[in-house]
Design a protein around this motif. Structure first.
Motif, short mmCIF file in Angstrom:
data_model
loop_
_atom_site.label_atom_id
_atom_site.label_comp_id
_atom_site.label_asym_id
_atom_site.label_seq_id
_atom_site.Cartn_x
_atom_site.Cartn_y
_atom_site.Cartn_z
N ASP A 137 86.64 -35.56 -51.95
CA ASP A 137 87.11 -34.19 -51.73
C ASP A 137 86.61 -33.69 -50.38
O ASP A 137 86.32 -32.49 -50.22
N HIS A 175 90.78 -38.66 -53.06
CA HIS A 175 90.95 -37.20 -52.98
C HIS A 175 90.29 -36.68 -51.71
O HIS A 175 89.08 -36.68 -51.59
N HIS A 211 86.28 -32.19 -46.85
CA HIS A 211 87.05 -31.15 -46.15
C HIS A 211 86.78 -31.18 -44.65
O HIS A 211 87.62 -30.77 -43.86
N GLU A 219 97.43 -32.41 -53.81
CA GLU A 219 96.66 -31.91 -54.95
C GLU A 219 97.44 -30.69 -55.46
O GLU A 219 97.47 -29.65 -54.80
N HIS A 267 89.05 -33.84 -59.61
CA HIS A 267 87.64 -33.41 -59.81
C HIS A 267 87.39 -32.78 -61.19
O HIS A 267 87.13 -31.58 -61.32
N HIS A 285 96.27 -29.46 -50.50
CA HIS A 285 96.62 -28.58 -51.62
C HIS A 285 98.11 -28.23 -51.61
O HIS A 285 98.67 -27.93 -50.55
N HIS A 324 90.79 -33.85 -48.06
CA HIS A 324 91.52 -32.81 -47.31
C HIS A 324 91.32 -33.08 -45.81
O HIS A 324 90.85 -32.23 -45.07
#
Ligand SMILES: [Fe+2]
Length: 249
Positions: free
Chosen positions: A191, A5, A193, A78, A136, A42, A7
């Motif tokens: 996750d 996961h 970013h 996601e 998450h 996303h 970004h």
């Protein structure tokens, strides 16, 4: 290690703002021993899946020549799901992680879930045979309030993903370890970013989990993710997941 996961793809969402950030994050991942990374920008359903795919392809084409050696990447998404007015199943399936039948679902964080959400997820699994990965899982008030929901999702064929940070976070670590102990953590993701504000924290989480005596459970998540990425649908750790999660506080 595998990061399920992230970004990292630039200009897709609130993640990496340009490719220099993407590369910086990829180097942080590599330094921590992460070898496979799923890019999961996303998808909120406000745009067509086609336009999302187009942007994702463009972002991937820009980044591809700059991906550090030894890192394997995979495209995913996601997908935000609320149980009300969600994209049709066909669209959800098209958003699966490349080469798999896994679609990452993100639910509302703080607000109460619609009564139909859990049923809609079950319908999706039954009708399509695709397997949701619950993004998450430690972030949802509904799950923290009622952790047995994790068992419910696992029983219907979903995989549960936890953020690696959860094992390092004072308020979330008890939940994270309880879920791991119960065989309810199947995938792990940073996750990530960006390189500063929300960098990937994989190695520190691994050390914490190993030090706590859960190295075997940690390794099991890696094996599940590895198998998912080769298109298998591995059995979940305990087969019949216990209905009662117990007190984790
Ligand atoms: Fe995310």
């Amino acid at each position: 290690m595998i990061d399920f996961h992230t970004h990292i793809l630039s200009k897709m969402d609130d993640g990496a703002k340009d490719d220099s950030v993407s590369v910086a994050v990829l180097l942080q991942e590599k330094a921590q021993g992460v070898k496979k990374i799923v890019f999961t920008p996303h998808y909120y359903g406000m745009r067509s899946a086609e336009s999302f795919f187009l942007s994702r392809e463009e972002a991937m084409a820009r980044l591809l020549p700059q991906i550090p050696q030894g890192i394997e990447t995979r495209l995913g998404a996601e997908v935000h799901i609320t149980g009300v007015n969600d994209p049709p199943h066909e669209t959800l399936c098209s958003l699966a992680i490349q080469g798999t039948k896994c679609v990452m679902f993100e639910f509302p964080f703080l607000s109460a879930w619609s009564n139909t959400l859990v049923d809609k997820v079950a319908d999706f699994v039954q009708e399509t045979g695709y397997k949701p990965v619950i993004a998450h899982a430690e972030r949802y008030t509904e799950i923290l309030k009622n952790p047995a929901l994790l068992s419910e999702f696992a029983d219907m064929g979903c995989y549960v993903q936890l953020t690696t940070d959860a094992f390092l976070d004072k308020t979330l670590r008890n939940f994270a370890f309880a879920a791991l102990r119960q065989g309810l953590v199947h995938c792990l993701g940073t996750d990530a970013h960006d390189a500063q504000r929300r960098p990937p924290k994989y190695q520190a989480a691994k050390e914490t989990v190993y030090d706590a005596g859960y190295g075997e459970e940690w390794d099991r998540t890696q094996e599940i993710m590895r198998r998912l990425l080769v298109g298998e649908t591995p059995k979940l750790p305990f087969g019949n997941v216990r209905k009662v999660f117990g007190f984790y506080r």
